[in-house]
Motif scaffolding. Structure first.
Motif, PDB file in Angstrom:
ATOM      1  N   MET A  80       0.843  -1.197   0.000  1.00 29.00           N
ATOM      2  CA  MET A  80       0.000   0.000   0.000  1.00 29.00           C
ATOM      3  C   MET A  80       0.882   1.254   0.000  1.00 29.00           C
ATOM      4  SD  MET A  80      -2.969   0.979   2.702  1.00 29.00           S
ATOM      5  CE  MET A  80      -2.677   2.553   3.465  1.00 29.00           C
ATOM      6  N   SER A  81       0.502   2.218  -0.788  1.00 25.56           N
ATOM      7  CA  SER A  81       1.262   3.469  -0.895  1.00 25.56           C
ATOM      8  C   SER A  81       1.088   4.302   0.370  1.00 25.56           C
ATOM      9  CB  SER A  81       0.748   4.260  -2.101  1.00 25.56           C
ATOM     10  OG  SER A  81       1.413   5.499  -2.179  1.00 25.56           O
ATOM     11  N   LYS A  82       2.165   4.954   0.769  1.00 24.98           N
ATOM     12  CA  LYS A  82       2.113   5.852   1.924  1.00 24.98           C
ATOM     13  C   LYS A  82       1.500   7.185   1.504  1.00 24.98           C
ATOM     14  CE  LYS A  82       4.230   3.164   4.847  1.00 24.98           C
ATOM     15  NZ  LYS A  82       3.483   2.572   5.957  1.00 24.98           N
ATOM     16  N   ARG A  83       0.817   7.820   2.456  1.00 26.98           N
ATOM     17  CA  ARG A  83       0.232   9.140   2.212  1.00 26.98           C
ATOM     18  C   ARG A  83       0.941  10.152   3.102  1.00 26.98           C
ATOM     19  NH1 ARG A  83      -5.675   8.566   3.655  1.00 26.98           N
ATOM     20  NH2 ARG A  83      -4.661   7.557   5.388  1.00 26.98           N
ATOM     21  N   VAL A  84       1.541  11.159   2.457  1.00 25.23           N
ATOM     22  CA  VAL A  84       2.324  12.155   3.185  1.00 25.23           C
ATOM     23  C   VAL A  84       1.698  13.532   2.987  1.00 25.23           C
ATOM     24  CG1 VAL A  84       4.590  13.229   3.432  1.00 25.23           C
ATOM     25  CG2 VAL A  84       4.431  10.807   2.822  1.00 25.23           C
ATOM     26  N   LEU A  85       1.537  14.252   4.074  1.00 25.90           N
ATOM     27  CA  LEU A  85       1.041  15.630   4.030  1.00 25.90           C
ATOM     28  C   LEU A  85       2.222  16.572   4.224  1.00 25.90           C
ATOM     29  CD1 LEU A  85      -1.070  17.915   4.146  1.00 25.90           C
ATOM     30  CD2 LEU A  85      -1.415  17.357   6.565  1.00 25.90           C
ATOM     31  N   ILE A  86       2.399  17.502   3.291  1.00 25.24           N
ATOM     32  CA  ILE A  86       3.426  18.538   3.405  1.00 25.24           C
ATOM     33  C   ILE A  86       2.733  19.831   3.805  1.00 25.24           C
ATOM     34  CG2 ILE A  86       5.190  19.877   2.199  1.00 25.24           C
ATOM     35  CD1 ILE A  86       5.151  17.586   0.062  1.00 25.24           C
ATOM     36  N   VAL A  87       3.160  20.427   4.901  1.00 29.05           N
ATOM     37  CA  VAL A  87       2.623  21.722   5.331  1.00 29.05           C
ATOM     38  C   VAL A  87       3.776  22.723   5.269  1.00 29.05           C
ATOM     39  CG1 VAL A  87       1.402  22.994   7.128  1.00 29.05           C
ATOM     40  CG2 VAL A  87       1.036  20.520   6.897  1.00 29.05           C
ATOM     41  N   ASP A  88       3.761  23.561   4.235  1.00 26.49           N
ATOM     42  CA  ASP A  88       4.836  24.536   4.020  1.00 26.49           C
ATOM     43  C   ASP A  88       4.260  25.695   3.238  1.00 26.49           C
ATOM     44  OD1 ASP A  88       7.220  25.912   3.021  1.00 26.49           O
ATOM     45  OD2 ASP A  88       8.322  24.119   3.620  1.00 26.49           O
ATOM     46  N   ASP A  89       4.567  26.932   3.661  1.00 25.65           N
ATOM     47  CA  ASP A  89       3.992  28.098   2.977  1.00 25.65           C
ATOM     48  C   ASP A  89       4.803  28.544   1.768  1.00 25.65           C
ATOM     49  OD1 ASP A  89       6.100  29.136   4.425  1.00 25.65           O
ATOM     50  OD2 ASP A  89       4.942  30.702   5.416  1.00 25.65           O
ATOM     51  N   GLU A  90       5.831  27.791   1.397  1.00 21.67           N
ATOM     52  CA  GLU A  90       6.616  28.122   0.211  1.00 21.67           C
ATOM     53  C   GLU A  90       6.309  27.116  -0.899  1.00 21.67           C
ATOM     54  OE1 GLU A  90      10.792  29.334   0.899  1.00 21.67           O
ATOM     55  OE2 GLU A  90      10.347  28.861   2.995  1.00 21.67           O
ATOM     56  N   ALA A  91       5.605  27.577  -1.940  1.00 18.51           N
ATOM     57  CA  ALA A  91       5.192  26.700  -3.036  1.00 18.51           C
ATOM     58  C   ALA A  91       6.352  25.965  -3.713  1.00 18.51           C
ATOM     59  CB  ALA A  91       4.372  27.480  -4.064  1.00 18.51           C
ATOM     60  N   PRO A  92       7.501  26.624  -3.976  1.00 20.18           N
ATOM     61  CA  PRO A  92       8.599  25.887  -4.626  1.00 20.18           C
ATOM     62  C   PRO A  92       9.089  24.699  -3.791  1.00 20.18           C
ATOM     63  CG  PRO A  92       9.000  28.258  -4.714  1.00 20.18           C
ATOM     64  CD  PRO A  92       7.817  28.048  -3.811  1.00 20.18           C
ATOM     65  N   ILE A  93       9.098  24.850  -2.471  1.00 16.93           N
ATOM     66  CA  ILE A  93       9.533  23.749  -1.605  1.00 16.93           C
ATOM     67  C   ILE A  93       8.505  22.624  -1.641  1.00 16.93           C
ATOM     68  CG2 ILE A  93       9.943  23.088   0.803  1.00 16.93           C
ATOM     69  CD1 ILE A  93      11.403  25.746   1.123  1.00 16.93           C
ATOM     70  N   GLN A  94       7.222  22.978  -1.596  1.00 12.98           N
ATOM     71  CA  GLN A  94       6.164  21.968  -1.726  1.00 12.98           C
ATOM     72  C   GLN A  94       6.349  21.164  -3.008  1.00 12.98           C
ATOM     73  OE1 GLN A  94       2.213  23.515  -1.804  1.00 12.98           O
ATOM     74  NE2 GLN A  94       2.237  24.240   0.298  1.00 12.98           N
ATOM     75  N   GLU A  95       6.600  21.884  -4.103  1.00  7.75           N
ATOM     76  CA  GLU A  95       6.716  21.228  -5.410  1.00  7.75           C
ATOM     77  C   GLU A  95       7.894  20.274  -5.463  1.00  7.75           C
ATOM     78  OE1 GLU A  95       6.757  24.431  -8.266  1.00  7.75           O
ATOM     79  OE2 GLU A  95       4.828  25.175  -7.542  1.00  7.75           O
ATOM     80  N   VAL A  96       9.049  20.682  -4.926  1.00  7.95           N
ATOM     81  CA  VAL A  96      10.230  19.819  -4.931  1.00  7.95           C
ATOM     82  C   VAL A  96       9.969  18.553  -4.109  1.00  7.95           C
ATOM     83  CG1 VAL A  96      12.627  19.599  -4.151  1.00  7.95           C
ATOM     84  CG2 VAL A  96      11.900  21.659  -5.366  1.00  7.95           C
ATOM     85  N   ILE A  97       9.445  18.748  -2.897  1.00 10.08           N
ATOM     86  CA  ILE A  97       9.184  17.591  -2.028  1.00 10.08           C
ATOM     87  C   ILE A  97       8.143  16.679  -2.667  1.00 10.08           C
ATOM     88  CG2 ILE A  97       8.322  16.826   0.219  1.00 10.08           C
ATOM     89  CD1 ILE A  97       9.346  19.499   1.378  1.00 10.08           C
ATOM     90  N   GLN A  98       7.047  17.269  -3.165  1.00  9.48           N
ATOM     91  CA  GLN A  98       5.987  16.474  -3.775  1.00  9.48           C
ATOM     92  C   GLN A  98       6.527  15.680  -4.964  1.00  9.48           C
ATOM     93  OE1 GLN A  98       2.527  18.701  -5.079  1.00  9.48           O
ATOM     94  NE2 GLN A  98       1.276  16.851  -5.096  1.00  9.48           N
ATOM     95  N   GLY A  99       7.316  16.337  -5.808  1.00 12.29           N
ATOM     96  CA  GLY A  99       7.882  15.654  -6.969  1.00 12.29           C
ATOM     97  C   GLY A  99       8.748  14.475  -6.566  1.00 12.29           C
ATOM     98  N   CYS A 100       9.625  14.690  -5.582  1.00 13.70           N
ATOM     99  CA  CYS A 100      10.511  13.618  -5.108  1.00 13.70           C
ATOM    100  C   CYS A 100       9.715  12.433  -4.563  1.00 13.70           C
ATOM    101  CB  CYS A 100      11.418  14.117  -3.985  1.00 13.70           C
ATOM    102  SG  CYS A 100      12.714  15.220  -4.519  1.00 13.70           S
ATOM    103  N   LEU A 101       8.795  12.720  -3.668  1.00 15.31           N
ATOM    104  CA  LEU A 101       8.088  11.651  -2.978  1.00 15.31           C
ATOM    105  C   LEU A 101       7.125  10.902  -3.895  1.00 15.31           C
ATOM    106  CD1 LEU A 101       7.396  13.241   0.533  1.00 15.31           C
ATOM    107  CD2 LEU A 101       9.400  11.992  -0.277  1.00 15.31           C
ATOM    108  N   GLU A 102       6.482  11.626  -4.831  1.00 14.05           N
ATOM    109  CA  GLU A 102       5.546  10.961  -5.740  1.00 14.05           C
ATOM    110  C   GLU A 102       6.281  10.183  -6.825  1.00 14.05           C
ATOM    111  OE1 GLU A 102       1.511  13.704  -5.490  1.00 14.05           O
ATOM    112  OE2 GLU A 102       2.852  14.013  -7.171  1.00 14.05           O
ATOM    113  N   GLU A 103       7.246  10.842  -7.483  1.00 16.59           N
ATOM    114  CA  GLU A 103       7.899  10.230  -8.634  1.00 16.59           C
ATOM    115  C   GLU A 103       8.916   9.167  -8.239  1.00 16.59           C
ATOM    116  OE1 GLU A 103       9.322  13.351 -11.257  1.00 16.59           O
ATOM    117  OE2 GLU A 103       7.492  14.482 -10.837  1.00 16.59           O
ATOM    118  N   LEU A 104       9.675   9.420  -7.189  1.00 15.10           N
ATOM    119  CA  LEU A 104      10.743   8.493  -6.823  1.00 15.10           C
ATOM    120  C   LEU A 104      10.297   7.427  -5.825  1.00 15.10           C
ATOM    121  CD1 LEU A 104      13.650  11.099  -6.582  1.00 15.10           C
ATOM    122  CD2 LEU A 104      13.051   9.630  -8.517  1.00 15.10           C
ATOM    123  N   ALA A 105       9.413   7.770  -4.915  1.00 14.08           N
ATOM    124  CA  ALA A 105       8.985   6.803  -3.901  1.00 14.08           C
ATOM    125  C   ALA A 105       7.616   6.204  -4.221  1.00 14.08           C
ATOM    126  CB  ALA A 105       8.953   7.458  -2.522  1.00 14.08           C
TER     127      ALA A 105
END
Length: 122
Positions: free
Chosen positions: A1-26
């Motif tokens: 089963m895939s893990k579900r991760v919530l990112i809480v960060d007010d900087e959109a570029p940081i959200q995008e980098v983390i989201q991209g890494c965790l979705e695409e690589l993990a």
């Protein structure tokens, strides 16, 4: 089963980098919140873990953490703090908090998945 991760960060570029890494690589499902209040709303949907920025406008990460731990619905969700504050005094303060770990900003996107998985014990 895939893990579900919530990112809480007010900087959109940081959200995008983390989201991209965790979705695409993990292959994990990633939700994003741009404020502490939005993060608390999404946390009620029970993600497997929360990556929480310490320094946010309005409600900061410490206030969000306190609210998460006070709510029976969210108090067992592991939280990892994202922060640029890594002085010894900051780390001593973090050590007293009910968190799974701390990831330093700026982080290495290549190492991020391992850091997150290790902190959450996955």
């Amino acid at each position: 089963m895939s893990k579900r991760v919530l990112i809480v960060d007010d900087e959109a570029p940081i959200q995008e980098v983390i989201q991209g890494c965790l979705e695409e690589l993990a292959g994990w499902e990633v939700w994003t919140a741009s404020s502490g209040l939005e993060g608390l709303e999404l946390a009620s949907d029970q993600p497997d873990g929360i990556l929480l920025d310490v320094s946010m406008a309005g409600m900061d990460g410490f206030e969000v953490l306190q609210a998460l731990k006070a709510d029976p619905k969210t108090q067992t969700i592991p939280v990892v703090l994202l922060t640029a504050r890594v002085q010894a005094s900051d780390l001593a303060q973090f050590a007293k908090l009910p968190i799974a770990g701390v990831i330093q900003k700026p982080f290495d996107p290549v190492l991020l998945i391992d850091q997150v998985a290790e902190a959450f014990g996955w």
